[in-house]
Motif scaffolding. Structure first.
Motif, short mmCIF file in Angstrom:
data_model
loop_
_atom_site.label_atom_id
_atom_site.label_comp_id
_atom_site.label_asym_id
_atom_site.label_seq_id
_atom_site.Cartn_x
_atom_site.Cartn_y
_atom_site.Cartn_z
N MET A 1 0.84 -1.18 0.00
CA MET A 1 0.00 0.00 0.00
C MET A 1 0.88 1.25 0.00
N ALA A 2 0.45 2.27 -0.69
CA ALA A 2 1.23 3.50 -0.81
C ALA A 2 1.28 4.26 0.51
N ASP A 3 2.35 5.00 0.67
CA ASP A 3 2.55 5.81 1.87
C ASP A 3 2.35 7.28 1.48
N TYR A 4 1.14 7.79 1.68
CA TYR A 4 0.82 9.16 1.30
C TYR A 4 1.11 10.11 2.45
N ARG A 5 1.68 11.28 2.09
CA ARG A 5 2.02 12.29 3.09
C ARG A 5 1.52 13.66 2.65
N SER A 6 1.16 14.46 3.63
CA SER A 6 0.72 15.82 3.38
C SER A 6 1.81 16.59 2.63
N GLY A 7 1.42 17.30 1.58
CA GLY A 7 2.36 18.08 0.78
C GLY A 7 2.82 17.37 -0.47
N SER A 8 2.66 16.03 -0.52
CA SER A 8 3.09 15.27 -1.70
C SER A 8 2.15 15.52 -2.88
N ILE A 9 2.68 15.33 -4.07
CA ILE A 9 1.89 15.44 -5.30
C ILE A 9 1.59 14.03 -5.79
N VAL A 10 0.32 13.76 -6.10
CA VAL A 10 -0.09 12.45 -6.58
C VAL A 10 -0.90 12.59 -7.87
#
Length: 118
Positions: A1-10
């Protein structure tokens, strides 16, 4: 599963548009919402002026809800449109190269099929 973080672009795909925001699909596990206030720094009368259902865009993550697998997203401070169309240049020959090779390709494939069936 992906590790999404605030500020990242997806990268994601627009799956729905309502008066209050746009829904997107990020991957098989995560969905997201771009609230109307996160579409542009200017007044947004109609989200359809900015996004279309099925469109592939880039979004910036504002918040991650790992429990519900949901992201709060924004496009107002990034270049959210994919510029992939501008990289493709049309050949002045058009379909002519395909037309010129078509009979050769058909003959080669028919020979291959015939040889495989023998």
């Amino acid at each position: 599963m992906a590790d999404y973080r605030s500020g990242s672009i997806v990268k994601c795909q627009v799956t729905g548009i309502e008066k209050y925001g746009a829904f997107v699909n990020i991957d098989s596990n995560y969905t997201g919402l771009i609230h109307i206030s996160e579409i542009s720094n200017d007044f947004v009368k109609d989200i359809n002026d900015f996004l279309k259902i099925g469109e592939i865009i880039y979004t910036q993550i504002l918040e991650v809800d790992e429990f519900n697998h949901h992201l709060k997203l924004s496009i107002k401070n990034i270049n959210y449109k994919s510029n992939s169309k501008s990289k493709i240049k049309e050949s002045r020959l058009g379909f002519l190269p395909l037309k010129n090779h078509l009979n050769t390709w058909i003959s080669e494939k028919l020979s291959e099929i015939k040889n495989n069936n023998e």
